[in-house]
Design an enzyme around this catalytic site. Structure first.
Site, PDB file in Angstrom:
ATOM      1  CD  GLU A  26      37.023  55.411  35.004  1.00 48.68           C
ATOM      2  OE1 GLU A  26      36.434  55.290  35.642  1.00 48.68           O
ATOM      3  OE2 GLU A  26      37.589  55.761  33.612  1.00 48.68           O
ATOM      4  CG  HIS A  27      39.929  54.444  40.631  1.00 46.62           C
ATOM      5  ND1 HIS A  27      39.547  52.714  41.055  1.00 46.62           N
ATOM      6  CD2 HIS A  27      40.345  53.893  38.795  1.00 46.62           C
ATOM      7  CE1 HIS A  27      40.690  51.736  40.140  1.00 46.62           C
ATOM      8  NE2 HIS A  27      40.274  53.123  38.590  1.00 46.62           N
ATOM      9  CG  ASP A  29      32.572  53.508  41.233  1.00 44.60           C
ATOM     10  OD1 ASP A  29      33.453  53.193  41.653  1.00 44.60           O
ATOM     11  OD2 ASP A  29      32.024  52.662  40.339  1.00 44.60           O
ATOM     12  N   GLY A 112      38.010  46.153  29.414  1.00 42.84           N
ATOM     13  CA  GLY A 112      37.656  47.614  30.424  1.00 42.84           C
ATOM     14  C   GLY A 112      35.949  47.923  29.972  1.00 42.84           C
ATOM     15  CB  SER A 115      31.484  42.212  28.061  1.00 48.28           C
ATOM     16  OG  SER A 115      32.538  42.303  29.100  1.00 48.28           O
ATOM     17  CB  SER A 116      30.066  41.327  33.724  1.00 46.16           C
ATOM     18  OG  SER A 116      31.431  42.344  34.286  1.00 46.16           O
ATOM     19  CG  ASP A 160      31.144  49.256  35.288  1.00 43.41           C
ATOM     20  OD1 ASP A 160      31.278  50.339  34.938  1.00 43.41           O
ATOM     21  OD2 ASP A 160      31.836  48.486  35.612  1.00 43.41           O
TER      22      ASP A 160
HETATM   23  C1  GLA Z   1      35.433  49.161  37.670  1.00 44.67           C
HETATM   24  C2  GLA Z   1      34.553  49.240  38.393  1.00 44.67           C
HETATM   25  C3  GLA Z   1      34.052  50.511  38.528  1.00 44.67           C
HETATM   26  C4  GLA Z   1      34.136  51.746  38.502  1.00 44.67           C
HETATM   27  C5  GLA Z   1      35.749  51.617  37.621  1.00 44.67           C
HETATM   28  C6  GLA Z   1      36.671  53.017  37.828  1.00 44.67           C
HETATM   29  O1  GLA Z   1      34.797  49.640  35.760  1.00 44.67           O
HETATM   30  O2  GLA Z   1      33.729  48.044  38.218  1.00 44.67           O
HETATM   31  O3  GLA Z   1      32.960  50.216  39.659  1.00 44.67           O
HETATM   32  O4  GLA Z   1      35.196  51.460  40.212  1.00 44.67           O
HETATM   33  O5  GLA Z   1      36.699  50.545  37.619  1.00 44.67           O
HETATM   34  O6  GLA Z   1      35.839  54.008  37.618  1.00 44.67           O
END
Ligand code: GLA
Length: 347
Positions: A26-27, A29, A112, A115-116, A160
């Protein structure tokens, strides 16, 4: 209302893409790190047809019909994503004169669960078929991200869109966001991925997300590396001033957790994998400071109710929790959580 009822013509192509939860990574990418998302069994389905000079779309979920000319700026509605993908295709030199879409989505919005990204990827795949565009699934993910960042104006990473375009049901997508090398790894047998949504929304998510990105960039700059992906030794981050030390510790540690998580998946070890998820959550809460007290409480409750591990998923500042639960305990798990959190939606 179906496509024909809305537009008076038949759809010429269709495609679908799933929402996602992130199991680990998480966080990371936006610092060229590793991620490990898995697609949800909830899909966005898009039917598409030709149009001239404009983009039109009907959302069955929202019961809204929207239409704007190709050059229109974003307006903060769902049509932005569709104008965005058409814009991204045209920018990349693909001859798309306009399009109309019918959208039906099962992916919960505002939780979170991407969906987009599901909408962007489904729309791009439908357009790929409609206009016979020579695009790989990887190129679709990159175009979807370009639409979101450059047209819609949300600074997201690539996770995503990659999960929506390349993820496979029952598998986790191990992705190196630096090289885009990726592999779908089976989840351990006998486990269920359970999503817990308190309906918190994500009101401060965008401002908080951008602030974290800046802090991560500043930490990388001070450490003299291109990105925090290049820091392998956790001791190095201790030289940074607060809060950059904590932010960097999360990202460096999180990359290591993804690599360990991949080993756990290869061994089929849900216990070890779950522990890494819980460590990830604690790091997101204490070092990255993107959790909320409600999410922390939900993670603890999920562990008490028998999960192998649990963590917030996505950007944080709200949104959902993902738990890895032994298949045989899912019903008891759900009952225990509903008792503690009556408003909880379990997906
Ligand atoms: C959102 C962003 C992703 C990623 C996450 C955190 O979902 O769209 O690219 O940075 O937060 O892991």
């Amino acid at each position: 209302m179906g496509f024909k009822e809305v537009f008076g013509t038949l759809p010429e192509a269709s495609a679908q893409a799933p929402g996602r939860v992130n199991l680990l990574g998480e966080h990371t990418d936006y610092q060229e790190g590793y991620v490990l998302p898995t697609p949800l069994p909830y899909l966005t389905r898009v039917e598409a047809g030709r149009a001239e000079g404009r983009v039109e779309a009907y959302s069955e979920t929202l019961r809204e019909l929207r239409a704007r000319p190709l050059e229109s700026p974003p307006q903060g509605d769902f049509l932005d994503y569709l104008l965005g993908v058409v814009w991204a295709l045209r920018e990349a030199g693909h001859p798309v004169p306009g399009a109309r879409f019918h959208v039906r989505s099962e992916v919960p919005m505002g939780a979170g669960l991407s969906s987009s990204a599901a909408l962007e990827v489904a729309a791009l795949k439908a357009l790929r078929t409609l206009f016979r565009l020579p695009l790989s699934d990887l190129e679709v993910a990159l175009l979807a991200q370009k639409a979101e960042v450059e047209y819609v104006g949300v600074r997201c990473g690539i996770m995503d869109q990659m999960a929506a375009s390349l993820g496979e049901a029952g598998k986790a997508l191990f992705l190196d966001t630096r090289t885009l090398a990726h592999e779908n790894l089976p989840l351990p047998p006998g486990v269920r991925v359970v999503v817990l949504d308190l309906g918190l929304g994500r009101r401060l998510a965008e401002a908080g997300y951008n602030e974290r990105r800046q802090e991560a960039e500043e930490a990388a700059r001070r450490l003299g590396v291109r990105s925090l992906r290049d820091v392998a030794d956790l001791c190095l981050v201790e030289s940074l001033p607060s809060p950059l030390d904590k932010r960097a510790r999360h990202i460096v540690g999180e990359n290591l957790r993804v690599l360990r998580g991949v080993e756990a998946l290869r061994k089929g070890d849900p216990q070890a994998f779950g522990e890494l998820m819980t460590q990830s959550h604690r790091s997101l809460s204490q070092d990255y400071e993107v959790s909320l007290p409600e999410l922390d409480a939900l993670v603890e409750a999920a562990l008490e109710a028998g999960a192998y591990g649990a963590k917030l998923t996505g950007a944080g500042f709200g949104g959902a929790v993902v738990a890895l639960v032994p298949e045989g305990r899912v019903e008891d798990f759900q009952r225990a959580l509903h008792a503690g959190f009556p408003q909880l939606r379990i997906l």
